[in-house]
Design an enzyme around this catalytic site. Structure first.
Site, PDB file in Angstrom:
ATOM      1  N   ALA A  10       4.514  -3.515 -10.611  1.00 38.96           N
ATOM      2  CA  ALA A  10       5.179  -2.278 -11.022  1.00 38.96           C
ATOM      3  C   ALA A  10       4.322  -1.472 -11.996  1.00 38.96           C
ATOM      4  O   ALA A  10       4.728  -1.211 -13.131  1.00 38.96           O
ATOM      5  CB  ALA A  10       6.545  -2.591 -11.649  1.00 38.96           C
ATOM      6  N   ASP A  33       4.508  -3.954 -15.570  1.00 37.90           N
ATOM      7  CA  ASP A  33       5.226  -5.206 -15.803  1.00 37.90           C
ATOM      8  C   ASP A  33       4.291  -6.405 -15.884  1.00 37.90           C
ATOM      9  O   ASP A  33       4.661  -7.440 -16.451  1.00 37.90           O
ATOM     10  CB  ASP A  33       6.247  -5.452 -14.686  1.00 37.90           C
ATOM     11  CG  ASP A  33       7.488  -4.586 -14.845  1.00 37.90           C
ATOM     12  OD1 ASP A  33       7.560  -3.821 -15.821  1.00 37.90           O
ATOM     13  OD2 ASP A  33       8.384  -4.679 -13.987  1.00 37.90           O
ATOM     14  N   SER A  55       2.109 -12.109  -4.771  1.00 32.64           N
ATOM     15  CA  SER A  55       1.284 -10.927  -4.567  1.00 32.64           C
ATOM     16  C   SER A  55       1.785 -10.095  -3.397  1.00 32.64           C
ATOM     17  O   SER A  55       1.836  -8.854  -3.468  1.00 32.64           O
ATOM     18  CB  SER A  55      -0.174 -11.340  -4.336  1.00 32.64           C
ATOM     19  OG  SER A  55      -0.988 -10.229  -4.026  1.00 32.64           O
ATOM     20  N   ASP A 110       7.497 -24.503  -0.210  1.00 33.54           N
ATOM     21  CA  ASP A 110       6.164 -24.242  -0.753  1.00 33.54           C
ATOM     22  C   ASP A 110       6.072 -24.644  -2.224  1.00 33.54           C
ATOM     23  O   ASP A 110       5.027 -25.118  -2.679  1.00 33.54           O
ATOM     24  CB  ASP A 110       5.818 -22.765  -0.594  1.00 33.54           C
ATOM     25  CG  ASP A 110       5.508 -22.402   0.855  1.00 33.54           C
ATOM     26  OD1 ASP A 110       5.409 -23.320   1.685  1.00 33.54           O
ATOM     27  OD2 ASP A 110       5.372 -21.199   1.147  1.00 33.54           O
TER      28      ASP A 110
END
Length: 296
Positions: A212, A177, A191, A74
């Site tokens: 996070a 984060d 995601s 990808d």
């Protein structure tokens, strides 16, 4: 129809299938071009005649092909998409990587795929793209992403605070984060690994997924595709990274705003008759497979 061939020359598994495609194109009298780094690698390995390497090598694969074959994973297809840019050039991803959501043709399917493409038995999926503008010229004017934009702390200890507005209305101040702004295509990438939802490719939507988050009640949210999303990193000592499909810029400039919205162009992916997103989910993510099925 003129075909372009590109790929990831760092993968040892690249060369045999690419050489097979070149041979197949020559046998069938089809016009094709090979991206220079790939042509050089084929010549070094004596996989194509020197004359073929000279006559079919091209520096700019964008201008050379009506349909481009990308050999790799990808990440390779993302790089190919950014090479073709907003030219609407259809891309076919041949997976020689690990998972392959975008590059979803496996090597063993390659010959059949070529026959279907030459016969015109394929469709082109228009995939939504996002673009971002920074309000500081020291960063960039405009950037675009097929998968996602990411605002992320630079790796040092500490969290970053990101204020987000949607169409001018305050949504949230994320403390964690970082934050991912993803397309439906990117919903199965970064995601997904941080808890975001899977969105079917044709859905008109944008996903905001916190990375996070310090506040446990903060969850991913799906927004309309027409939304204008403004992200501002609030004053702090923490450096951060702004990344577009993995291409990143480091920054220590706080109070800087990034405006993200739908881009005016799409990335066009070639799909064969027996390919479907749901099938990819079943085969790549093993949806519906029970433990007893795996052991049998």
């Amino acid at each position: 129809m003129v075909y372009g061939i590109t790929g990831n020359p760092t993968k040892d598994t690249l060369w045999p299938p690419v050489a097979e495609v070149v041979s197949w194109f020559r046998e069938h009298g089809l016009d094709f071009w090979i991206h220079e780094p790939i042509a050089a690698g084929l010549l070094e390995r004596d996989l194509i005649p020197p004359a073929v390497g000279r006559e079919h090598s091209v520096a700019d694969i964008v201008q050379a092909g009506d349909l481009v074959l990308s050999f790799g994973g990808d990440g390779t297809l993302l790089r190919a998409a950014h090479l073709t840019g907003p030219n609407d050039t259809p891309l076919l991803g041949v997976n020689i990587g690990r998972l392959g959501f975008l590059a979803d043709i496996e090597v063993e399917q390659l010959r059949e795929a070529l026959e279907q493409i030459v016969a015109g038995e394929y469709t082109v999926e228009e995939r939504m793209v996002l673009e971002a503008e920074a309000d500081s010229p020291s960063h960039f004017d405009t950037e675009w992403a097929l998968n996602e934009f990411v605002l992320d702390r630079s790796g040092a200890a500490g969290l970053i605070k990101i204020e987000v507005r949607v169409d001018g209305t305050p949504l949230n101040t994320y403390w964690g984060d970082g934050l991912i702004v993803a397309t439906p295509t990117g919903s199965t990438a970064y995601s997904l690994s941080t808890g975001g939802p899977i969105i079917a490719p044709g859905t008109e939507a944008v996903i905001l997924t916190p990375i996070a988050p310090h506040t446990l009640t903060v969850r991913p949210i799906v927004l309309p595709a027409a939304s204008t999303i403004t992200c501002r990193v609030l004053d702090d000592d923490q450096s951060y990274v702004f990344a577009a499909d993995g291409r990143s810029v480091m920054s220590e400039e706080h109070g800087l705003s990034f405006t993200i919205k739908r881009a005016p162009h799409t990335v066009n992916l070639v799909k064969l008759p027996d390919q479907h997103f749901f099938q990819t989910l079943r085969t790549k993510l093993m949806w519906g497979v029970r433990r007893s099925d795996e052991s049998s």
